[in-house]
Enzyme design. Sequence first.
Site, short mmCIF file in Angstrom:
data_model
loop_
_atom_site.label_atom_id
_atom_site.label_comp_id
_atom_site.label_asym_id
_atom_site.label_seq_id
_atom_site.Cartn_x
_atom_site.Cartn_y
_atom_site.Cartn_z
N ILE A 72 0.84 -1.20 0.00
CA ILE A 72 0.00 0.00 0.00
C ILE A 72 0.87 1.25 0.00
O ILE A 72 1.80 1.38 0.81
CB ILE A 72 -0.96 0.01 1.20
CG1 ILE A 72 -1.96 -1.14 1.08
CG2 ILE A 72 -1.69 1.33 1.32
CD1 ILE A 72 -2.95 -1.22 2.21
N GLY A 128 0.36 -5.22 1.40
CA GLY A 128 -0.94 -5.38 0.76
C GLY A 128 -0.91 -6.29 -0.45
O GLY A 128 -1.94 -6.85 -0.84
N ASP A 131 -1.95 -9.65 0.63
CA ASP A 131 -3.41 -9.71 0.77
C ASP A 131 -4.04 -10.04 -0.58
O ASP A 131 -5.00 -10.81 -0.66
CB ASP A 131 -3.94 -8.36 1.26
CG ASP A 131 -3.44 -7.97 2.63
OD1 ASP A 131 -4.22 -8.01 3.58
OD2 ASP A 131 -2.25 -7.62 2.75
N GLU A 151 2.85 -5.20 7.59
CA GLU A 151 1.99 -4.26 8.30
C GLU A 151 2.38 -4.03 9.76
O GLU A 151 2.32 -2.90 10.26
CB GLU A 151 0.52 -4.74 8.22
CG GLU A 151 -0.16 -4.46 6.90
CD GLU A 151 0.13 -5.51 5.85
OE1 GLU A 151 -0.52 -5.49 4.79
OE2 GLU A 151 1.02 -6.38 6.08
N ASP A 159 -5.48 -5.28 7.22
CA ASP A 159 -6.94 -5.23 7.22
C ASP A 159 -7.61 -5.46 5.87
O ASP A 159 -8.81 -5.21 5.71
CB ASP A 159 -7.42 -3.88 7.78
CG ASP A 159 -6.83 -2.68 7.06
OD1 ASP A 159 -6.22 -2.86 5.99
OD2 ASP A 159 -6.99 -1.55 7.57
#
Length: 278
Positions: A72, A128, A131, A151, A159
Amino acid sequence: MEKAMDFTTLEIVQKFPNSPVFHLFLNNPSRHNALTLPFFSEFPKAISLLDESPSVRLIVLSARGNNFCSGIDVSVLDVISKPQQSNDAGRIREQLYRQIKGLQESTKALEQCRKPIIAEINGACIGGAIDIVAACDIRYCTEKAFFVVKEVDMAITADIGALQRLPRIVGFGNAMEMILTCRKINGREAKELGLISKVFASKEEMEEGVRVIAEAIAAKSPLTVAGTKQVMLKSRDLTINQGLDYVAVWNAAMLLSDDLDESIAAHIQKRKPIYAKL
């Protein structure tokens, strides 16, 4: 494809004419394909576009440049950490909740897509990015690939899916160790953990290997492939008996199809089956 859409962070490519395999590239190589706010807006739209196209039977997710994705972008963290001005703590937190739920749509889109999605990973796959690949159906990488769940080092509880999906892929203990230590895992270890199905010596070998696998899957009954993906994902969250009941209901609705007739005819006639578009 039946319709086109312009993206700033992504690129859709059909590498071979008439092939039902389409490639979706993360396309921000100057930033190592960092996940920006435009990405989070565009990615679910691109997946939906590919899902809805009858010409597409399988999606290969990869990236331009030498790295799959650096995670991210800090600009996203800056935006969500500074919600709109308000004196109401409840409204500030409700806004943040909606922003996080919006980011989660990027990984949910991969599982909601009826078509199977294969991730091709080269270079960095950080934060990310994990993810995202954890929500893909099959994952391959090169020997130069490495994985870091970043993270916790950034003072963030991941998240957008890693905490939920990674333990189901590599096991609870392995996932906990990866997530809390934030250590770098190479392609070989990722294969041993079950995160990766196969490691290729080079990017060129991976692309050719995935091409063969993707074309083979795309040649199968699209109705059956979509159903198998749906049943496997649904059964992941059910007991064995609930999963068996779910697949019985699914097949009661979908089994008696033209694809089944074509499969039987092709087997008898010793030829490759030809299935209609989904």
